[in-house]
Design an enzyme around this catalytic site. Structure first.
Site: not given
Lengths: 158, 105
Positions: B104-105
């Site tokens: 997600c990052v």
């Protein structure tokens, strides 16, 4: 996938809370937007301003009281050190999946091309100035300017 | 699973256009994939990113995050977004012959 639907091109994310769990979702969404090639603006307001304050951004805490999802009795959550303990645990887990501390995350999001703004009304209410903020803050703006900057964007309030 | 012939090599792709076998990759394939991503010429900066991603993948088994490219690979985030506009982690991983990043990052 949904070929007939228009992809999101711009987002405007409002961060209004100053707890660790109140700040991170907005930061992850802003960074995620840039990673997908979506334009992003982040607007910090009310207690959310703690996240961009030089002296406070790396001291944000998880709230251990008033949050049923912590699965902790309220009185236990109120004990001294509880919030610090929960915060340390959460930070450790975040580091494992490469989620940076708030200060570094702001740098990353800004370097990725997102605009970072502070809410004028809150700045005045708390007697703050640009000198109190990390250098990634582009400007202190009023709500009118926020909407101007959000033209054509999806607004996400957190 | 789509198979395409690129630069004389049979290359396996998934449905989203990411290579499924990093061992089939070579620099000519990278150039073709880069063009498909709107990057007409791979510069020294691009290669620095691609080489780091492939090296790191060998060690970790997944494409690196943008943070890791910065911290470990020494690639400034600003440059990364400039070299691979509109989705740097995904684009760079695709050109480097790896799967779609899942974090997600």
């Amino acid at each position: 996938m949904s070929e007939n639907l228009a992809p999101i091109e711009r987002v405007s994310i409002v961060i209004s809370k100053g707890s660790l769990e109140g700040v991170y979702p907005g930061l992850i969404m802003a960074n995620g937007a840039r990673m997908e090639g979506i334009e992003a603006t982040v607007f910090f307001t009310f207690f959310g301003l703690d996240a961009i304050m030089k002296k406070r951004h790396n001291k944000l805490k998880v709230a251990t009281v008033g949050n049923p999802a912590m699965h902790m009795p309220t009185l236990l959550g109120a004990l001294p050190g509880m919030s610090a303990f929960a915060t340390a645990m959460m930070k450790k887990e975040m580091e494992k999946i490469d989620i940076p501390p708030v200060g570094e995350f702001l740098e990353m999001i800004h370097d990725a091309g997102a605009g970072i703004y502070a809410c004028k009304a809150t700045v005045e209410m708390f007697h703050l100035s640009m000198a109190d903020f990390v250098p990634q803050v582009d400007e202190i703006i009023n709500v009118g300017k926020f909407y101007e900057l959000s033209a054509g964007a999806q607004i996400i309030f957190t | 699973m789509p198979v395409r012939e690129i630069a004389g090599v049979q290359v396996d792709f998934d449905d989203e256009g990411f290579m499924t076998n990093p061992d089939q990759w070579n620099e000519d394939i990278a150039k073709v994939l880069a063009e498909e991503e709107g990057i007409s010429e791979l510069t020294e900066g691009h290669w620095k990113v691609i080489n780091f991603i492939r090296e790191d993948f060998k060690e970790k088994g997944q494409p690196p995050t943008i943070r890791r490219m910065n911290k470990v690979g020494g690639i400034p985030t600003k440059d990364l977004y400039e070299w691979f506009p509109k989705g740097p982690a995904k684009k760079a991983a695709r050109i480097a012959g790896l799967g779609k990043p899942q974090g997600c990052v």
